[in-house]
Design a protein around this motif. Structure first.
Motif, mmCIF file in Angstrom:
data_model
loop_
_atom_site.group_PDB
_atom_site.id
_atom_site.type_symbol
_atom_site.label_atom_id
_atom_site.label_comp_id
_atom_site.label_asym_id
_atom_site.label_seq_id
_atom_site.Cartn_x
_atom_site.Cartn_y
_atom_site.Cartn_z
ATOM 1 N N MET A 38 34.932 41.056 38.778
ATOM 2 C CA MET A 38 34.196 39.796 38.556
ATOM 3 C C MET A 38 34.929 38.926 37.517
ATOM 4 N N ILE A 39 35.626 39.528 36.401
ATOM 5 C CA ILE A 39 36.129 38.637 35.618
ATOM 6 C C ILE A 39 37.266 37.925 36.101
ATOM 7 N N GLU A 40 38.342 38.542 36.890
ATOM 8 C CA GLU A 40 39.533 38.105 37.241
ATOM 9 C C GLU A 40 39.848 37.467 38.515
ATOM 10 N N VAL A 41 39.020 37.789 39.566
ATOM 11 C CA VAL A 41 39.466 37.058 40.825
ATOM 12 C C VAL A 41 39.134 35.752 41.149
ATOM 13 N N ARG A 42 39.587 35.043 42.215
ATOM 14 C CA ARG A 42 39.569 33.688 42.349
ATOM 15 C C ARG A 42 38.337 32.866 42.185
ATOM 16 N N ARG A 43 37.143 33.545 42.588
ATOM 17 C CA ARG A 43 36.058 32.886 42.346
ATOM 18 C C ARG A 43 35.209 33.856 41.332
ATOM 19 N N GLY A 44 35.778 34.413 40.685
ATOM 20 C CA GLY A 44 35.314 34.982 39.388
ATOM 21 C C GLY A 44 34.964 34.543 38.213
ATOM 22 N N TRP A 45 34.600 35.017 37.077
ATOM 23 C CA TRP A 45 34.174 34.197 35.731
ATOM 24 C C TRP A 45 35.563 33.299 35.324
ATOM 25 N N ALA A 46 36.725 34.000 35.123
ATOM 26 C CA ALA A 46 37.909 33.303 34.357
ATOM 27 C C ALA A 46 38.432 31.922 35.140
ATOM 28 N N GLN A 47 38.507 32.221 36.426
ATOM 29 C CA GLN A 47 39.274 31.378 37.285
ATOM 30 C C GLN A 47 38.084 30.121 37.755
#
Length: 486
Positions: free
Chosen positions: A267-276
């Protein structure tokens, strides 16, 4: 008991050679980086595994010590803010809807379910804007984490060592995630304590609950789904809502994950996750590099002044000129400040009407420091903001954005009515990494905040429990000792 901060940082595997804020803001003028086509590392799983592997024994002694200082400072500000109008309103609003009386509030007799207790202690600890600050990101680390896990520790007994390890773990997670997206995320308008705080609270709670790798990854994923806080709230009660809500959101995430409530484990790193989704910058190395050997919590700082951190150099300079050069407010014709753009961006309120607004007014900060020779919570009250002497002097304060000035610096020139000038340049204000508050100064701050809330003997007893946190059989003893009549 006084710490040498440079020794502390070295013991934690760190080296600070330039002001932390200067490093953090260095990317401000850089063009936005193109999106990388390289898949991001699985940082959610990496963090989940590290959370499980972290332990009290693995922490360097200096990091443990800074964790205790962070906890002591947090307890002090939570006690001090406990009877602010903001907390009174929140308690009144939530009491009819609270569940079982599982946890208490510092400085108050009411008891709430742990979710509401976490929220309310988080609000109380931030309302004075006097809590700890991780200068690289301007995150206030302890509020979301300590508020969540101390409420849990009242319901489920937790040893002081386990509590401290969880506290440091949560602070590390929220600050590393913050490093990954700062400053772009913050510049977009997010209140970074509210957006990163749920990760810290979830990580710490997951640690105490004994969640496995998968459950912990889900807890981080659920935390990612609950960012809270916009910078527009600064100067209102809403600002303290953000760390309170972050504490409750992180605890909520861990409780759900413990029962098998799933999320994405990316959840943090993927394209539609938190950071992006919420930032144009993602530096994954800020999460992974030195994890477990280099500690962000060793960079935590504590405020001597109850306001936005970028105003501290100005208050420091004004108090020095007032005391050392014997300058009286009525002798001042004008006060010229050379400042970084962030100072006016964050604290440019020219005519604050309330104490909360005053915390974001560089004009008020300079004026009240000259008039009262201090910058505590009493100097950022409704009374101080509307003091005619302060109002008159803030009309004579002229901040100018100046190249070469760091956010942690100020160049102040005071022109007196007789034409004489007095000058101060502050490179590192008291309370910074380079000029940290001593243990004795933290104790004085704690007792001043508790004054009028708890009897002095009781306040000293609570302070002693904070210092002895690693030796406590139950960390919840601190919370129980901090209510009236305990």
């Amino acid at each position: 008991m006084t710490l040498n901060r440079r020794s502390l940082i070295g013991a934690a595997g760190l080296a600070v050679t330039v002001p932390a804020l200067q490093v953090a803001r260095a990317a401000e003028t850089a063009a936005p980086a193109a999106k990388s086509t390289t898949p991001p590392p699985p940082v959610t799983k990496i963090l989940a595994r590290w959370i499980q592997e972290s332990s009290y024994d693995a922490l360097p002694e200096a990091v443990r010590r800074e964790g205790v200082r962070s906890f002591l400072n947090w307890v002090g500000v939570a006690i001090g803010g406990s009877h602010h109008e903001t907390v009174d309103i929140a308690v009144s609003a939530l009491q009819p809807f609270s569940g079982p009386p599982q946890a208490g509030l510092f400085g108050r007799s009411e008891r709430f379910d742990i979710m509401n207790a976490a929220f309310l202690n988080g609000v109380s600890s931030h309302i004075f804007d006097f809590d700890d600050t991780h200068l690289k990101t301007i995150i206030h680390p302890a509020g979301p984490v300590a508020s969540a896990i101390l409420a849990y520790a009242e319901m489920k007994p937790v040893s002081g060592k386990d509590f401290l390890a969880a506290l440091v773990t949560g602070i590390e997670v929220e600050c590393r995630i913050g490093n990954t997206v700062y400053p772009n995320h913050y510049d977009a308008g997010w209140h970074i304590t509210g957006t990163c705080g749920p990760f810290g609270a979830a990580a710490a709670a997951a640690k105490l609950m004994g969640l496995n790798d998968e459950q912990t990854a889900y807890a981080l994923g659920l935390a990612a789904s609950q960012p809270v806080g916009l910078r527009e709230s600064f100067g209102s009660m809403n600002k303290s809502f953000n760390p309170g809500r972050a504490a409750a959101n992180g605890l909520f995430a861990a409780i759900l994950a413990a029962k098998g409530f799933t999320s994405s484990d990316r959840m943090i790193e993927v394209r539609r996750g938190w950071a992006q989704t919420i930032s144009t910058k993602q530096d994954w190395s800020q999460i992974t590099d030195g994890l477990g050997t280099r500690y962000e919590s060793a960079l935590n700082t504590y405020k001597p002044f109850a306001c936005g951190i970028v105003m501290h150099p100005t208050i420091d300079a004004a108090i020095q000129i007032r005391d050392a050069d014997h300058v009286k407010p009525e002798e001042i014709r004008r006060v010229d400040l050379k400042v970084h753009p962030l100072v006016l961006e964050l604290t440019g309120k020219t005519a604050p009407k309330t104490g909360l607004e005053g915390k974001f007014s560089i004009y008020h900060a300079a004026a009240v420091a000259f008039v009262e020779g201090a910058g505590g919570e009493k100097q950022f009250s409704d009374r101080a903001v509307n003091d005619p002497r302060v109002v008159a002097l803030r009309q004579k304060v002229f901040p100018v954005v100046t190249p070469g000035i760091d956010p942690a610096q100020v160049d102040m020139t005071v022109t007196l009515n007789d034409g004489r000038t007095v000058h101060r340049r502050i490179e590192h204000a008291i309370g910074s990494v380079e000029t940290p508050m001593s243990d004795r100064q933290l104790e004085a701050k704690f007792l001043d905040l508790a004054d009028g809330v708890l009897p002095q003997a009781q306040a000293k007893r609570v302070m002693g429990l904070c210092w002895s946190l690693p030796d406590l059989a139950s960390a919840g003893d601190v919370a129980r000792a901090g209510v009236p009549g305990a």
